[in-house]
Design an enzyme around this catalytic site. Structure first.
Site, PDB file in Angstrom:
ATOM      1  N   SER A 135      12.520 -74.602  -5.692  1.00  0.00           N
ATOM      2  CA  SER A 135      12.446 -74.965  -4.367  1.00  0.00           C
ATOM      3  C   SER A 135      14.006 -74.809  -3.682  1.00  0.00           C
ATOM      4  O   SER A 135      14.728 -75.199  -4.516  1.00  0.00           O
ATOM      5  CB  SER A 135      11.896 -76.247  -4.272  1.00  0.00           C
ATOM      6  OG  SER A 135      12.076 -76.709  -2.975  1.00  0.00           O
ATOM      7  N   TYR A 148      11.532 -86.101  -5.048  1.00  0.00           N
ATOM      8  CA  TYR A 148      11.267 -84.290  -5.209  1.00  0.00           C
ATOM      9  C   TYR A 148      12.407 -84.005  -5.452  1.00  0.00           C
ATOM     10  O   TYR A 148      12.523 -83.182  -6.453  1.00  0.00           O
ATOM     11  CB  TYR A 148      10.445 -84.177  -3.827  1.00  0.00           C
ATOM     12  CG  TYR A 148      10.082 -82.784  -3.809  1.00  0.00           C
ATOM     13  CD1 TYR A 148       8.780 -82.326  -4.347  1.00  0.00           C
ATOM     14  CD2 TYR A 148      10.650 -81.789  -3.266  1.00  0.00           C
ATOM     15  CE1 TYR A 148       8.514 -80.976  -4.431  1.00  0.00           C
ATOM     16  CE2 TYR A 148      10.520 -80.392  -3.261  1.00  0.00           C
ATOM     17  CZ  TYR A 148       9.148 -80.163  -3.825  1.00  0.00           C
ATOM     18  OH  TYR A 148       8.815 -78.750  -3.818  1.00  0.00           O
TER      19      TYR A 148
END
Length: 255
Positions: A135, A148
């Site tokens: 990501s 996250y």
């Protein structure tokens, strides 16, 4: 003799994982599609080369059992694609230790343990590819994505180091950073609410979800994954977006 190549895909029941399973099957590959819930199977019936395996990436016994069944079904694995995961968002102060551990157990330790299960196979055959859905959240940070971000940064660091360990065995590691993608990923974002942060948090969350409205569909990522599995290079990071696009947007983070 079966000359088809074979890929293992975790998180294959929806989104990027499902699109990738279908795309590889259409390209003539065998696909070991790993799912957590057998009720989630949908759309694979037309492709006999896709075989589903139930596996919980947070359970070591489940990983060992599934790895054994996969290798019995497909004795020669070419690619492992670690794709399963979800996002925990919200003010860190509000998150519980249990929630944080669950995020890491699924998205980091799950990847580590699945990878460990298949490394001996790749090492013995002196060849293999390990792909990972990473990501932009592993290279940049976003408000209310602290947990996250932390596991994505850990995943990036783990895979960057691991690539050197396995390169002598001709094992390649590649991190796929898809940017924002329109998929079920957003439906599974776990948002932890706190009234002291909510005015700011809700604005961030709104902007984040808005960023997905015009995002590409998962099949765009599937094509990139296929290229990464077949291009024969050792490039570690593959991004589907430009870094300046992230800085010019307040949307937040992505898969």
């Amino acid at each position: 003799m079966n000359t088809k190549k074979t890929i293992i895909i975790t998180g294959a029941s929806t989104g990027i994982g499902k699109a990738t399973a279908l795309y590889f099957a259409q390209k003539g590959w065998n696909v070991a599609a790993i799912i957590r819930n057998t009720d989630d199977i949908n759309g694979f019936a037309a492709y006999p080369s896709i075989v589903t395996f139930k596996l919980d990436v947070t359970n070591g016994e489940s990983i060992t059992d599934a790895a054994s069944r996969i290798l019995q079904t497909f004795p020669d694995i070419d690619v492992l694609y670690n794709n399963a995961g979800y996002a925990l968002t919200g003010a860190f102060e509000t998150t519980t230790e249990e929630q944080v551990r669950k995020q890491f157990e699924t998205n980091l330790f799950g990847v580590m343990n699945v990878t460990r299960a298949f490394l001996p196979h790749f090492r013995n055959k002196k060849k293999g590819i390990i792909l990972n859905t990473t990501s932009s959240g592993g290279i940049l940070t976003f408000p209310f994505y602290s947990v996250y971000n932390s596991f994505k940064w850990a995943l990036e660091g783990f895979m960057e180091a691991l690539q050197f360990e396995v390169k002598p065995f001709n094992i390649r590691i590649k991190n796929i950073d898809p940017g924002t993608v329109k998929s079920e990923f957003t439906d599974n974002i776990a948002f932890v609410s706190n009234p002291d942060y909510n005015n700011y948090a809700k604005k961030v969350q709104h902007n984040t979800l808005a960023g997905y409205k015009n995002a590409p569909m998962p099949d765009v990522v599937a094509k990139t994954v296929f290229k990464a599995a077949t291009d024969n290079n050792f490039k570690l990071r593959i991004r589907l977006h430009r870094r300046q696009d992230l800085f010019s947007s307040s949307n937040g983070c992505c898969p």
